[in-house]
Structures are given as structure tokens and as C-alpha cells.
Write an enzyme that holds these catalytic residues in place. Structure first.
Site: not given
Ligand code: NAD
Ligand code: DAU
Length: 328
Positions: A116, A144
Site C-alpha cells: 500500500t 505492512k
Molecule cells: P480485504 O480486507 O477486503 O480482504 C482481505 C482478505 O484477506 C480477506 O478475504 C480475509 O479473509 C483475508 N485474510 C485476512 N487475514 C488472513 C490470514 N491471516 N490468512 C489468510 N487470509 C487472510 O482487503 P483488500 O482491501 O482487498 O486488500 C487486499 C490487499 O491489498 C491487502 O494486502 C491490502 O493491504 C492491500 N491494499 C489495499 C488497498 C485498499 O484500498 N483496499 C490499497 C492498497 C493495497
Molecule cells: O491508501 C491505501 C489504503 O487505503 C489501503 O492500504 C487500506 O487498506 C485502505 O483501508 C485505505 O486506507 P484509508 O485509511 O485511506 O481508507 P479509509 O476508507 O478508511 O479512509 C479513507 C479516508 O476517509 C481517510 O482520510 C479517512 C476518511 N474517513 C474514513 C471513514 C471510514 C472518514 O472521513 N470517515 C469514515 O467513516
């Protein structure tokens, strides 16, 4: 290719699996099915499913049998949860990544770690490059970053073919509604308050989930072993702009719905990722934020079967803990 996709039942992992299977790959998914992991995310997608944790060596061995490469999405992913209770983050990102790396090393497999932009911390101006120093702020991003360093050490020390892919904020179908966009969409659809942290002027770099999934595929296929690749979205927006766009798309009154609440501790002000290196591999984001947001709102509107069981389950307890006091 035959791929092991760890965390493939989650938001980004399931979108990645769908795209890879459509492209002809054979996929094994290893997933612990935490609150965020849902088998329904893979409905209609041909795959082999192994239910287990990445920190469990026997499940990892079972899932890794006969594969050509490993892509690790498995993680605890919500910053607010990492502030409330960091333990699972330490375990999954630390021990889990270690167990996967050892198993991949034994079998000499190509290994992609999904990471991330949060590992770089906050940036006031300009964009992070892959050379920017790591300066994580939350237990989520710190663990991470630790995992990324461990992955790098397996390339330097053992010659394992590792790659790290750092994405910016993803959004799109199948995202658990603890994250900003799906939380606000579902609250707006229900006429519930929209809790904006602090002044709402934090900036995020939005990336449609299918674009990230394709970017990871590019890195898997064309990336140079030992390298890090940033995959950033095409648009940056303040949180309040995003929330106002959601209100406009769903319908309702901004004044009645939006509620400014206590800020997140250690809240990073701005993320911005430079993606020149992955572009040089031939990847380009295809979905601009305005289009992706419309598609996302439409998906949540049309797929109540997906989110209704979530909103009526453990999520309610989480929501009460996280927002009860904030919203009064
Ligand atoms: P998510 O929370 O939707 O999914 C995570 C998945 O991992 C789930 O299916 C969960 O059951 C599984 N999991 C958690 N712990 C585990 C373990 N110990 N063993 C096996 N499975 C396990 O997350 P996401 O948003 O899809 O993120 C996926 C990856 O991408 C993560 O590594 C996250 O750090 C990275 N990432 C997310 C974002 C974002 O904006 N969501 C951005 C950049 C990178
Ligand atoms: O940048 C990549 C990351 O983006 C990933 O690595 C993470 O897994 C993912 O959760 C996300 O992190 P953020 O903290 O940026 O995402 P989140 O959706 O929690 O929040 C986005 C922005 O919105 C952040 O500035 C906090 C704000 N926020 C979030 C929530 C849940 C609010 O203002 N209100 C809320 O209720």
C-alpha cells in the site's frame, strides 16, 4: 499459470481472481475468511478454495502444492481497526508473510506482495516514488511496511523472485462497508448520517479496483524480481468532495446527512503515488474517478443481497463501537 492467491476472498483479491480466471489462469485461493473475506465474492468464478490462515504452515503447504507463483493479498486492512486492536495486524502481516516466504523459498516460486501507499506516510506536495523512504503512521501501515521489508530481504538474502506492488486507495464492487466509499454509499441509501473525520480535507488517490488488479497482473508477468512498483489511481480528491459526490449520486440533503466527527488519530493528510515505473511495463489506469464512482454506487444499489447480511451482522457492533460516541 497456476496461481496461489492468498486473501482471494477479499475485495481486491476476488476482483483479481475473477480477471485472472477469465484470462485463462488456474487459481487456488487460500483465505482465512475473516469478517472481510467472503466466499460469495467468488460466486461463479472457477477456483480451488483452501480455508486457512497464511500463518498456518500446513494449510500453506496444501495450497501451494503445484503452483507457479504466489500473490499475497491476505491482510487486515482497516486503519481504524488497527488503532483499536493492532494484534491481528502484527500476526498476519509479520508471521503470515514470513510463513508464505519460507514456503515460496523452499519451492523457488515467484512471489508478489500486495502492499500500500500508506507505507510511505503522508506527503504535502508531489508524489511518492518507489525510492521514497518508508514512514508509516498507523499500526496497519507499520506492519505492512514491516512485511515489505521482510519480502525485500528474501530477495537480497535468498535470491527469491520477489515483487512488491504498492497501490493507492481502491474502490469498487465487493468492498466491505467499513471503508469510506461503501460506508458512505450504504449510509446515504439508508438516510443515515455520513461521518466525515476531522475537517474532511484529507486527500486520497483513488484507484478503481479492476485497474489495481490488472496492475498487479502486469507486475506478476513483467516486473523485474527484487523491485517495488507503485500503482496509483488517476484522480486525487478530498474526502468531503467524495462524500458530496456520493450524496449527489444517491440523493438526499448534504446538510442533513453530513456530520463532521472526531478525527482519526495519526490521520495521514494526503497520499499521492507516482506510477511511472509500472506504466513502463505497459499498465495504464482505465477508469477515471467520476465513472468508477457511478459504477460503484450502481453496484451497491443493485446488490443488496451482498451487503444486507453484512449490515445486519457483526458489522453493527463494529459500527456502534467506532461511531456510536462520535455521532452521539
Ligand atoms: P480485504 O480486507 O477486503 O480482504 C482481505 C482478505 O484477506 C480477506 O478475504 C480475509 O479473509 C483475508 N485474510 C485476512 N487475514 C488472513 C490470514 N491471516 N490468512 C489468510 N487470509 C487472510 O482487503 P483488500 O482491501 O482487498 O486488500 C487486499 C490487499 O491489498 C491487502 O494486502 C491490502 O493491504 C492491500 N491494499 C489495499 C488497498 C485498499 O484500498 N483496499 C490499497 C492498497 C493495497
Ligand atoms: O491508501 C491505501 C489504503 O487505503 C489501503 O492500504 C487500506 O487498506 C485502505 O483501508 C485505505 O486506507 P484509508 O485509511 O485511506 O481508507 P479509509 O476508507 O478508511 O479512509 C479513507 C479516508 O476517509 C481517510 O482520510 C479517512 C476518511 N474517513 C474514513 C471513514 C471510514 C472518514 O472521513 N470517515 C469514515 O467513516
Amino acid at each position: 499459470m497456476k496461481l496461489l492467491v492468498c486473501g482471494g476472498a477479499g475485495f481486491i483479491g476476488s476482483n483479481f481472481v475473477r480477471i485472472r480466471v477469465a484470462g485463462g489462469d488456474e487459481v487456488v485461493v487460500l483465505d482465512k475468511l475473516t469478517y472481510a473475506g467472503r466466499e460469495e465474492n467468488l460466486k461463479g468464478v472457477e477456483h480451488t478454495f483452501v480455508h486457512g490462515a497464511i500463518e498456518d504452515p500446513s494449510k500453506v503447504a496444501e495450497a501451494m502444492d503445484g503452483v507457479d507463483a504466489v500473490v499475497n493479498f491476505a491482510a487486515e486492512t482497516h486503519v481504524d481497526r488497527s488503532i483499536a486492536d493492532p494484534m491481528a495486524f502484527v500476526r498476519t502481516h509479520g508471521e503470515g508473510t514470513y510463513i508464505l516466504l519460507e514456503a515460496a523459498r523452499e519451492r523457488k516460486l515467484r512471489y508478489v506482495q500486495v502492499s500500500t501507499d500508506e507505507v510511505y506516510g503522508s506527503i504535502a506536495e508531489g508524489s511518492f516514488t518507489e525510492e521514497s523512504p518508508l514512514a508509516p503512521s498507523s499500526p496497519y501501515s507499520a506492519t505492512k511496511a514491516g512485511a515489505d521489508l521482510l519480502v525485500g530481504s528474501y530477495f537480497d538474502t535468498f535470491g527469491l523472485e520477489t515483487l512488491i506492488c504498492r497501490g493507492s486507495n481502491n474502490y469498487g464492487p465487493n468492498q466491505y462497508p467499513e471503508k469510506l466509499i461503501p460506508l458512505m454509499v450504504l449510509n446515504a441509501l439508508h438516510g443515515d448520517k455520513l461521518p466525515v473525520y476531522g475537517d474532511g480535507l484529507n486527500v486520497r488517490n483513488w484507484l478503481f479496483v479492476e485497474d489495481f488488479a490488472r496492475g498487479i497482473g502486469h507486475v506478476l508477468e513483467h516486473g523485474v524480481a527484487g523491485e517495488v512498483y507503485n500503482v496509483g489511481g488517476p484522480d486525487e480528491e478530498t474526502n468531503i468532495t467524495v462524500v458530496k459526490r456520493i450524496v449527489a449520486a444517491v440523493g438526499g440533503s448534504e446538510d442533513e446527512l453530513i456530520s463532521y466527527v472526531t478525527d482519526r488519530p495519526g490521520h495521514d493528510r494526503r497520499y499521492s503515488l507516482g506510477s511511472e515505473k509500472v506504466r513502463a511495463l505497459g499498465w495504464e489506469a482505465q477508469v477515471r474517478f467520476a465513472e468508477g464512482l457511478d459504477r460503484t454506487v450502481a453496484w451497491y444499489r443493485d446488490n443488496a443481497w451482498w451487503w444486507e447480511p453484512i449490515r445486519s451482522g457483526d458489522y453493527r457492533e463494529y459500527y456502534e463501537r467506532q461511531y456510536g460516541t462520535k455521532l452521539g
